[in-house]
Scaffold this motif. Structure first.
Motif, PDB file in Angstrom:
ATOM      1  N   PHE A  29       2.760  -5.193  -5.689  1.00 19.48           N
ATOM      2  CA  PHE A  29       3.343  -5.556  -6.982  1.00 19.48           C
ATOM      3  C   PHE A  29       4.866  -5.508  -6.946  1.00 19.48           C
ATOM      4  N   THR A  30       5.404  -4.435  -6.368  1.00 18.22           N
ATOM      5  CA  THR A  30       6.856  -4.277  -6.333  1.00 18.22           C
ATOM      6  C   THR A  30       7.504  -5.379  -5.513  1.00 18.22           C
ATOM      7  N   ARG A  70     -11.101   1.796   1.309  1.00 21.79           N
ATOM      8  CA  ARG A  70     -10.708   1.015   2.478  1.00 21.79           C
ATOM      9  C   ARG A  70      -9.190   0.887   2.569  1.00 21.79           C
ATOM     10  N   GLY A  71      -8.704   0.759   3.798  1.00 18.50           N
ATOM     11  CA  GLY A  71      -7.282   0.550   4.024  1.00 18.50           C
ATOM     12  C   GLY A  71      -6.921  -0.920   3.948  1.00 18.50           C
ATOM     13  N   ASP A  72      -5.863  -1.282   4.634  1.00 18.04           N
ATOM     14  CA  ASP A  72      -5.336  -2.640   4.597  1.00 18.04           C
ATOM     15  C   ASP A  72      -6.097  -3.518   5.589  1.00 18.04           C
ATOM     16  N   ASP A  73      -6.938  -4.396   5.086  1.00 12.91           N
ATOM     17  CA  ASP A  73      -7.703  -5.305   5.943  1.00 12.91           C
ATOM     18  C   ASP A  73      -6.908  -6.545   6.327  1.00 12.91           C
ATOM     19  N   PHE A  74      -5.974  -6.974   5.486  1.00 11.65           N
ATOM     20  CA  PHE A  74      -5.244  -8.220   5.727  1.00 11.65           C
ATOM     21  C   PHE A  74      -3.995  -8.035   6.583  1.00 11.65           C
ATOM     22  N   HIS A  75      -3.447  -6.818   6.599  1.00 12.50           N
ATOM     23  CA  HIS A  75      -2.273  -6.506   7.427  1.00 12.50           C
ATOM     24  C   HIS A  75      -1.121  -7.483   7.195  1.00 12.50           C
ATOM     25  N   GLY A  76      -0.919  -7.841   5.944  1.00 12.51           N
ATOM     26  CA  GLY A  76       0.237  -8.669   5.592  1.00 12.51           C
ATOM     27  C   GLY A  76       0.108 -10.138   5.908  1.00 12.51           C
ATOM     28  N   VAL A  77      -1.086 -10.597   6.312  1.00 13.50           N
ATOM     29  CA  VAL A  77      -1.290 -12.010   6.665  1.00 13.50           C
ATOM     30  C   VAL A  77      -2.434 -12.568   5.822  1.00 13.50           C
ATOM     31  N   ASN A 126       3.692  -8.808  -0.252  1.00 18.26           N
ATOM     32  CA  ASN A 126       2.827  -8.983  -1.416  1.00 18.26           C
ATOM     33  C   ASN A 126       1.406  -9.413  -1.057  1.00 18.26           C
ATOM     34  N   VAL A 127       1.068  -9.458   0.238  1.00 17.48           N
ATOM     35  CA  VAL A 127      -0.309  -9.776   0.641  1.00 17.48           C
ATOM     36  C   VAL A 127      -1.204  -8.570   0.361  1.00 17.48           C
ATOM     37  N   THR A 174      -3.995 -14.861  -6.080  1.00 15.32           N
ATOM     38  CA  THR A 174      -4.127 -13.448  -6.435  1.00 15.32           C
ATOM     39  C   THR A 174      -4.009 -12.578  -5.196  1.00 15.32           C
ATOM     40  N   GLU A 175      -4.523 -13.062  -4.073  1.00 14.22           N
ATOM     41  CA  GLU A 175      -4.461 -12.287  -2.826  1.00 14.22           C
ATOM     42  C   GLU A 175      -3.033 -12.071  -2.331  1.00 14.22           C
ATOM     43  N   ALA A 176      -2.078 -12.805  -2.886  1.00 10.39           N
ATOM     44  CA  ALA A 176      -0.662 -12.595  -2.559  1.00 10.39           C
ATOM     45  C   ALA A 176       0.086 -12.120  -3.813  1.00 10.39           C
TER      46      ALA A 176
END
Length: 472
Positions: A153-154, A348-355, A334-335, A279-281
């Protein structure tokens, strides 16, 4: 709702509606009576007390699931039990309808909190960075939600505030549903800039909207349906004393309509921002510079500050040359962290890893501006030729400006759903639409079907519900 880059003026108005206004200092004074981190559903209504209470949830590190206040009880209760929601915040009267046997604790003005006995204090394990759960469609009906972090969000809010140059003198009029990611993005970016958000329950079809837009409003945000209605209602035949810019996101805007509003903005010294996001970004990914809006019809521009975007071919290789089509891949802070389908996914942690592989197909011009040709799933084959349903809609809108329609179908069978009243307004018959499209697509008329409908199904945010089109 976000972490501010700088401290805003505590005496400046942050939020207002027709009934109430709050300064930044007063907004910060609103706090939920919760001692531990809690998973909350927010029944979002376009009122200052509702938004201020939800903002307290975000600000105090709770996890918030926005939902539409008018959604059916069964839909809301299903989500509460699927995700083990610990508490619900929203208008007190609505909470009493939803939970007639539970006590509603007044939090601020008419906004209250109900603790769900089955889960309160025993909710699911929550990832430390998890901030919110949002629906990709802007409606509450789907159980699959996007997991967003505080940093998501930030990051997005600061990028938008930077490219729109938002400051304390900005006052935006927001009438999008507050559970919609685009609306939350508008709120956060203006709060980052220290400006004012004016909440409105009124659609562009109502007289009150037109009164509000003349009351010191410097900007507003809309989806394609908003601009279709504004055109029909004569927006471009009037002037607005304080308006500086307006933005469009939430779907594809036909080039002919983009030109109408770009021409109006240029003629009146305003800025019209075409935007693209998911929304995913955390809502917004790209924007077209307003000085390009008249020339680059159909373009969504280039990536937001602090992020990167490129095209990828079917083999997963980056496309370097301009004017070659591939899938948009976005990288940035923002991903989202990923998806959730039940309470078990919230740790769960970060599945997308910024991509983020967006599922949108586009090409890029030599200036680096992108042109979306459609969703991967919004293509069919007509006798071996790959055909974009979005392109079909653009062809019809350009040739028949009064026609309201949606393209759908399957391989070798294209279906156009045309709104009956718009056919009448355009003095058109279904056979004329069929004949024109057959000539443009170079296919036999029997491959096309034009079906009259009373209305195009839309959700509360004005986005088309393709799955609710009639089955033919």
């Amino acid at each position: 709702m976000i972490r501010f880059a700088r401290q805003p003026d505590l005496n400046h108005i942050a939020l207002e509606d027709a009934r109430l206004s709050l300064t930044y200092g007063e907004m910060y004074d609103v706090n939920l009576p919760l001692e531990k981190r809690t998973l909350l559903m927010w029944l979002a209504s376009p009122e200052v007390d509702s938004l201020a209470t939800a903002s307290s949830g975000f600000r105090n590190h709770h996890v918030v699931m926005p939902a539409n206040v008018s959604d059916h009880n069964d839909v809301l209760l299903k989500l509460i039990h699927l995700y083990h929601i610990e508490g619900v915040i929203g208008p007190e009267e609505r909470l009493k309808q939803l939970f007639p046997e539970l006590a509603a604790e007044r939090v601020f003005e008419n906004c209250a909190l109900v603790r769900i006995p089955e889960y309160f204090g025993r909710g699911p394990e929550l990832h430390p960075e998890l901030s919110a759960l949002l629906s990709t469609s802007g409606s509450t009906g789907t159980a699959k939600l996007v997991r967003l972090s505080y940093y998501n969000f930030t990051s997005n809010a600061r990028a938008i505030a930077e490219y729109l140059n938002l400051g304390p003198d900005e006052k935006t009029l927001l009438n999008l549903p507050l559970n919609y990611s685009y609306a939350i993005s508008v709120i956060n970016s203006h709060l980052v800039g220290g400006g004012t958000v004016r909440l409105s329950p009124h659609s562009v079809m109502q007289r009150e909207f037109w009164q509000e837009i003349n009351s010191g409003i410097t900007s507003f945000a809309g989806v394609p349906y908003t601009y279709e209605m504004l055109e029909r209602l004569g927006f471009t035949r009037r002037t607005y004393p304080h308006l500086k810019y307006f933005t469009q996101a939430g779907g594809h805007l036909p080039p002919i309509r983009q030109k109408i509003f770009a021409d109006y903005a240029m003629a009146h010294g305003l800025k019209f921002y075409i935007m693209y996001g998911q929304t995913e970004a955390t809502a917004r990914i790209a924007f077209l510079e307003p000085n390009k809006a008249q020339q680059k019809l159909g373009s969504v521009g280039a990536v937001v500050p602090g992020a990167a975007m490129y095209l990828e071919d079917a083999q997963g290789q980056e496309i370097i040359r301009p004017e070659e089509t591939g899938e948009i891949v976005f990288m940035g802070g923002n991903v989202a962290m990923g998806y959730a389908e039940s309470a078990a996914d919230l740790a769960r942690g970060d599945d997308f890893h910024g991509v983020l592989r967006t599922g949108d197909l586009a090409w890029r011009d030599s200036d680096g501006d992108y042109y979306i040709v459609g969703r991967k799933k919004r293509f069919i084959k007509l006798f071996g030729r790959r055909t974009s349903l979005t392109h079909v809609e653009d062809l019809l809108t350009e040739h028949f400006p009064k026609l309201q329609c949606v393209a759908a179908g399957k391989d070798d069978h294209l279906v156009i759903y045309a709104v009956s009243v718009s056919l009448k307004d355009a003095n058109l018959g279904v056979h004329e639409v069929q004949a024109y499209l057959a000539s443009r697509l170079n296919c036999v008329p029997s491959a096309l079907e034009v079906s009259e409908v009373n209305a195009i199904p839309l959700n509360a945010a004005g986005k088309i519900l393709y799955d609710r089109l009639p089955r033919l």
